[in-house]
Each structure stands twice: as C-alpha cells, then as structure tokens.
Design an enzyme around this catalytic site. Structure first.
Site, PDB file in Angstrom:
ATOM      1  N   GLN A   1     -16.543  15.366  -7.066  1.00 58.12           N
ATOM      2  CA  GLN A   1     -15.881  14.385  -6.197  1.00 58.12           C
ATOM      3  C   GLN A   1     -16.886  13.320  -5.758  1.00 58.12           C
ATOM      4  O   GLN A   1     -16.610  12.119  -5.776  1.00 58.12           O
ATOM      5  CB  GLN A   1     -15.328  15.087  -4.956  1.00 58.12           C
TER       6      GLN A   1
ATOM      7  N   HIS B   1     -17.712  10.134  -7.800  1.00 55.54           N
ATOM      8  CA  HIS B   1     -16.718   9.060  -7.953  1.00 55.54           C
ATOM      9  C   HIS B   1     -17.153   7.789  -7.232  1.00 55.54           C
ATOM     10  O   HIS B   1     -16.927   6.683  -7.713  1.00 55.54           O
ATOM     11  CB  HIS B   1     -15.365   9.481  -7.374  1.00 55.54           C
TER      12      HIS B   1
ATOM     13  N   GLU C   1      -7.109  16.018  -0.011  1.00 60.65           N
ATOM     14  CA  GLU C   1      -6.504  15.563  -1.268  1.00 60.65           C
ATOM     15  C   GLU C   1      -6.572  16.686  -2.314  1.00 60.65           C
ATOM     16  O   GLU C   1      -5.569  17.045  -2.908  1.00 60.65           O
ATOM     17  CB  GLU C   1      -7.280  14.329  -1.751  1.00 60.65           C
ATOM     18  N   HIS C   2      -7.774  17.236  -2.522  1.00 64.67           N
ATOM     19  CA  HIS C   2      -7.989  18.352  -3.454  1.00 64.67           C
ATOM     20  C   HIS C   2      -8.492  19.551  -2.664  1.00 64.67           C
ATOM     21  O   HIS C   2      -9.429  19.412  -1.880  1.00 64.67           O
ATOM     22  CB  HIS C   2      -9.061  18.017  -4.495  1.00 64.67           C
TER      23      HIS C   2
ATOM     24  N   ASP D   1      -8.018  16.814 -12.974  1.00 61.37           N
ATOM     25  CA  ASP D   1      -8.176  15.380 -13.227  1.00 61.37           C
ATOM     26  C   ASP D   1      -7.713  14.994 -14.626  1.00 61.37           C
ATOM     27  O   ASP D   1      -7.372  13.843 -14.873  1.00 61.37           O
ATOM     28  CB  ASP D   1      -9.646  14.970 -13.074  1.00 61.37           C
TER      29      ASP D   1
ATOM     30  N   HIS E   1      34.835  -1.252  12.072  1.00 59.82           N
ATOM     31  CA  HIS E   1      34.585   0.060  11.469  1.00 59.82           C
ATOM     32  C   HIS E   1      35.789   0.982  11.722  1.00 59.82           C
ATOM     33  O   HIS E   1      36.300   1.620  10.807  1.00 59.82           O
ATOM     34  CB  HIS E   1      33.341   0.711  12.086  1.00 59.82           C
TER      35      HIS E   1
END
Lengths: 433, 433
Positions: free
Chosen positions: B259, B262, B327-328, B361, B420
C-alpha cells in the site's frame, strides 16, 4: 398556456431540445454563508445551534431542549385525527412491505481455483434525515426516507426538523414514530446538517444524511459529502404522462396538476397521439385551475414549463420519454406493460389510467424520492440500498494462490509496483520450499 | 518510524483519535482553472480539446486523430508480451466472473390489495472511463472499471487516456480491448471529463463517468456531477492488517509496503496482539525498504502515516478496525472468518495469510476501486450496481385503488396538495358512478 410541439413540425428537433435544456431553477449562491455556519457549528457545537435557532427560527432554547422528549412527542402525536393516523399507518405498512423486498443478499462461493469469494452487506450504523419545516414539511417524506433506513437495519436514525416560532407538525412526529425514528431534534438549515455530520455535545454524528431541503440545506449537504454520505440533491419535481385518446381528460389534467402544484419550477408534460385529446386535456387543466387551492403555483408551473407533445405513434412517445428521462412517468394506454418495455430511463412508472402518480406519493409502496432533472439516465430513487454498503470478501488457499498468483506477479511488475509482486512471491516461495 | 500505539496507554484514545483525524492529502484548489477549461470545451468543442492537448500533453493533433483507430490499437497491442497478455486475460476472466454475480434481479408481484408492484433494472446507456497517463496508468484499473460496466450492459463505453508526448501504454489498450471498450480517445485532464460530460464534435457525451485521476480530474468530476453520474472521488489508498504472532513478519511487511508504495500519502496500519511480532514486522519493513524500487515513496508513507497498534485481544482489534473503516483489511489470524463476523465497516476483506491484498488488486475477482478515507462507513466499492439504475413500477386495479386510494386522499389533504387528492377522487367517483 404551455408550449405545444408536434413531431411533424419541421423544427421539432430544435423545439424539443430547447424543452429539454430549459433551466427551471435558479440556485442562489449561499455557499459562503453555509461554509461559515458549518465552521461555527464545528467550533462551538450546541452554542452555535442555539444561536442559529434563535436567529432563523425565532426560538430561544437551552441545549436540553434541542431534542424532543418522549412526552413532547406524545402530546403532539395525540393531536392527530384518527383518520389521519389510520392513513399514515396504511402508508407506512405498504412502504415497509415494498422496501423489505429490496434487502440485498450476501453471496459466498468457491471458484475453480479453490479461492473462496463473495460479499456481505451491512447497514450504515447511524443515519440522519433532514425534514423541512413550514409548507414543505411532508409526513409522507418522513416515511419515505426513514422506513428504508430502518428496513436496512440502521441502528440509530435521527431526524432534524426546524420548528419556526415553536410550531411543529404533529403528523411529521407521528410519521417519525411509525417509522421507528430514534431521535428528533428541533433544528434546521445548514446548522442541522452540520450537527448531523460533525456532531455537537447533544447531537451525535451520523454516517449518512438524506432528505430534501432548501438551498442552504442542499449546499450544506454538498459540503459535508465525503465526511458523511448523502442522497442525491433533488431538483424541482416532474411528470410525463403518455396518454392515448381513450382517457378521461380530467384525470390526466389532475395528474399533470398534481406535479405542477408542488412548485412553480415543477414541470408537467403530456405526450399523446391525439390532437383532439390534447386539446381536451389543456381545456380540463384550465378549468381545474379556476378553482384549485394552489392555482397560483400550479398555474405558473403549467404556463412556464408545461408542454404538450403530439406524436404519430406510441413508439415515438417511448423514444421521446427516454430523452426526457422523467422522474415520474404515467403510461395511460391500452397496454401499459408493453409500452413500458420500450422505456429505459425513468425514476418510476405508473402503469395504466387507474394508477395516478399521487398514489405513488403516498401509499403505493415504492419510494417517492426519485431522480430529477434527467438523472434517471444514471441514478435511481431512494431505497434500502442507500442505507447498506457492501464488503467484498476473498480467501485464497495455497493451491489457489499457486494457480493465480503468478498472473498477479506479472501484472505488478508491468505496473512497476514491486512490493505488490513480492507479497505474492514471498508466499509462493514458501510453497516451493 | 511509524507511530506506535498501545490500547494500554493512558492516552490511547487521544492518540487513536489523532491517527484517525490525520490529514494525509493537500488538495490544491484548481477549481477556477477547471471551471474555465470546462466552459471552453463546451463552447469550442474539439478545437478546445486540441489546444489543451497541445499545451498539456505536447501533442499537436487534428480532430480526426483524437480517437485511436483500430489499426493504431492493433499496432500497440502487438507490443504486449505473451506473458503479460496471458496475465491480463486471467485477470479479466476472473473479474468478469465475479461481477457477473452482481447483476441485480427485477421483481414483480401482486399484493393483497390487488396492486401490481415491482421494479426493473436497466443499464446506463453510455459510460466514460478516465484513465490517467504516465506513472499511474494502470491496466488493472481499466479492467476494474470497464468490466463491471460491460457486465451491466452499458451500450457504449468510452475511455479517455492522455498520451503525453505521444506515449501510450500498450497494456492499457489491451486491457481496454479485453474489457470490450468501444472508443478510446487520447485526451486527458479536465478537458477529457468535460468532453465526456458535454460532448464535442468528435466525442459523444456519456451518462456516467468513472475512474481515478489527479486534482484537475477530480475537480472536473465534481463539477459535471448532476449533468452526468460519477463514481466516488478516491483519496489516497489505505491498508489495515490485523495479524497475530503466528505470521511470517516479512509477508506482513510486504503487505504493508504494497500500500505504501502507491503514494507518499498512502497509509499502512498493523494491529496485533503481540509486541514481539510488531517489532519483527517493523524490522522486516525496514529491511525491505533498503532495496525496494519505490523505497522513497513507500518509506515516506510508512514514516509519515504508518502505524502499529498493540491490542490486548482480537475483539479490541475488530472494534478499532470499525473505527478506521479501512479500504483494505487483511485478517491474518487463525480463524479469519470468525473475526470477519465482528467487522462491520470495510471496503474489502482479505481472509487469512494466504490472501495478500495484491491478489485483490489484480486477479482475485472483486473490484479494487474501494471506498477510502473512512467512507466504508457509508459506501461500497465499484460494482455492476454503479452502471445500472432501477425504475420502480406500480399498477393499480380499480379494486386496489378503492382499497388504498382513500388513505392517499387523506394524506394529500393533510399536506395541502389538493390536486394530488383530486386525481384519486376523480377516479374513485367513476367507480361509484
């Protein structure tokens, strides 16, 4: 008089494009005011809420009065007539039954490689529902927002509703109670959205905020998006009625007016293959407008944004409908199911002349929070799905990793992400030791 | 060195809150530049696209060169090695198989009142996928965005990818072809997003835009939202690994680094119940950082945003994980399934030490576009659901309207929406005639 178009006109394409592109709403730029209010609520919490409530709602409260007590709710709810209570209960039961079918299912399976895959749905832990005060304080909207959240399993559901001059709508409180709402705060505006998103001493923060509101509320929702989830920002309401000549012109006129009476920016469009019927509907609208309570609003909407489109056949009607991508679509034709098969973009379809759109606003069962302004091309109405989220699951076995790991190594290398590749390589080496 | 926390520390709560609140990303304010670019593309179309491409990508093109031709794609795709092609094909097949299970089902039923209710899902007609150029031009992301769209049934799928100085990534083009992408444009930045949203002479507009991008692309997506649908705006990537002492410290170190490599703003967190294991992992990270290709980036991320949290047991780990809403999430423990049951908020869970995040991934099957920055509390990863929308259906019979119409009349009256109510009343009167 609304605009009248015919697909036979030489300049139809230009006219229809103009109709699609017409701007119906001026959004005042309140963003800088809203930014200040949010920052103030974040900095001063309850004290800021109390100040804004004094200023905008003319109510001097103490912090322990921000939330309605159970006794206060009891007293207000007791004011609701039996007839209204029964009607709300019918609506709540039908909306709940419809939305219970929307609960998505978990999945888990083992694939050829031996890998176990799947996903799991879980509810949002806490949600907040903004309810407008005053004229647009609709108990039906409370049901439509709160019931899907509770069906999804949201643990804590809070409502904020401004009560200008101390006036609360008993029906809103009853709707909240029927829907199982846990907390009700007498606050509104951008300050209510800020409190729901960031929390104060009294208001605990939530993870998702839904519900309609004015320009301040909409701007506040845009600003807190990311910190919390929000629903779509709704534009003015719209209806498209596709009707053949075998309809009661007055029914269709009332359906068009039931959208027009919402808002001067609302839009009602009739598409028909009969010029005589079109004239009958226009006349019926005019007649109803003479006596309608909200004739000023409905009349302005019909005059400024209403439209009648004459087509040669219903295939043309379906094609034009997809270009409009209406929020509400009524199909008042002999075989509405067949026609609906030709429609791709619509928030909600009402099949046949016995299904006025107003049924969908209250007791049909489907949600009345629907995509406006052509956004039915890419989005859906509110549902249980707005209050759940999916966690994907993957579980490799050594054999599965041996089977697919090498492909991951190759792709990691091609993307120059060495550690990605090494995290697979290290494990594969262990298998080969 | 990353920050080291222990739940036994007296000030743990303060430290953990600080960790959660740490700002990892400075978004430059490019909104006014982006607004100009979008307005220019709307006004001048292709001519604006060509000017921006000359300026930002140093490529002088004519309008008929904006799209890659089939021959150009053939020539580039031919450069891909057999090994890389095979790996992409494995990934594409597995991603497709996973996402095919996500296709939601239509429903239709008749309820007690005789009303027919239901809903129907339809695909977005046209979607656009933004693919970054240069370093972050990942073929895996093309697969992850394009395959769900095609599985959903999107009719026309366009890609925009900038090719600075004329350099295109052959793997991106192959991934696009494997995923069934219909059109590929060599444009990027805010101008590409504007072209997809509003169309030009050459680029036909789409209804939904997804895919990652830099600050300009993110600002452009925010601006065109409403005109088209967009996916979430992703923040820097994150991983949380929960691991007990019975793990290979080097595997876990590589997972954390995959991670961290990145982006300097990425965040890698280890939660463990063993202080000795925590030390081993930190040492293993340091060792790997000595030789890792992207050690400058990964080292900065680990130093600035990495964290190790020591807990007393795995129940504590699960509770902290839900506050992080990662996230992960890797669960490297003896019984990962049991631990996963205690987790509510996570984009993706990787079960057991044989499932490194990097598998997800590329070739696991689940999507790698996942909610960042704690938004797993209220949102989900990319899926087929992002490319379909639901139309609700309702069809009353005269008997159904007689049964539930009166409740609608009562509620319309209570909301002061006379038309209505009248639209129901007029029909009920006919039944009573």
């Amino acid at each position: 008089m609304p605009v009248f178009l015919s697909t036979r006109d030489a300049d139809f394409e230009d006219q229809f494009t103009a109709l699609l592109g017409a701007k119906r709403e001026d959004s005042p730029d309140v963003d800088h005011i809203v930014a200040e209010i949010i920052a103030d609520v974040r900095a001063r919490g309850d004290a800021a809420l109390l100040d804004y409530t004094a200023k905008f709602d003319r109510m001097v409260l103490s912090a322990d009065q921000l939330a309605f007590t159970a006794e206060e709710i009891d007293a207000l709810v007791a004011q609701v007539s039996d007839e209204e209570r029964a009607a709300l209960e019918v609506a709540a039961a039908r909306i709940r039954a419809y939305h219970e079918r929307q609960m998505p299912e978990d999945q888990r399976w083992v694939d050829d490689s031996g890998a176990e895959l799947g996903w799991r749905w879980t509810p949002v832990s806490a949600a907040g529902l903004y309810v407008p005060g005053g004229l647009a304080s609709y108990p039906s909207s409370v049901l439509m927002n709160a019931i899907p959240a509770k069906v999804a399993g949201v643990g804590r559901l809070a409502i904020t509703v401004p009560t200008p001059d101390g006036i609360a709508n008993p029906l809103v409180l009853l709707a909240a109670r029927l829907a199982g709402v846990d907390e009700i705060y007498r606050i509104g505006g951008a300050q209510a959205v800020a409190a729901l998103a960031y929390g104060t001493e009294t208001v605990r923060p939530v993870d998702k905020i839904t519900g309609p509101g004015n320009a301040f509320v909409a701007a506040a929702k845009r600003r807190v998006f990311g910190k919390v989830g929000i629903d779509m920002i709704a534009g003015p309401s719209e209806i498209l009625v596709i009707a053949d000549k075998d309809n009661d012109a007055d029914w269709i006129a009332l359906d068009l007016l039931s959208q027009a009476e919402h808002d001067e920016s609302a839009q009602s469009i009739l598409i028909t293959d009969s010029e005589a019927f079109a004239s009958d509907v226009v006349a019926a609208v005019e007649k109803r407008l003479e006596t309608l309570e909200r004739r000023a609003i409905a009349g302005a909407s019909w005059r400024d944004f209403g439209a009648v489109v004459l087509v040669e056949d219903m295939d043309q009607a379906a094609a034009l409908s997809d270009r409009i991508a209406p929020e509400h679509l009524e199909l008042c034709v002999a075989d509405p199911d067949a026609l609906s098969e030709k429609i791709t973009h619509a928030g909600a379809i009402f099949l046949g002349a016995w299904t006025p759109e107003a049924i969908g606003d209250y007791v049909g069962g489907p949600n009345h929070v629907l995509p406006t302004a052509r956004s039915a091309r890419f989005s859906s109405g509110l549902s249980v799905m707005d209050f759940v989220k999916r966690t994907t699951l993957a579980k490799m076995t050594p054999a599965a990793l041996r089977a697919i790991g090498p492909s991951a190594e190759v792709l990691a290398k091609s993307e120059s992400l060495e550690a990605h590749g090494l995290s697979v390589t290290a494990r594969l080496q262990k298998l080969n030791d």
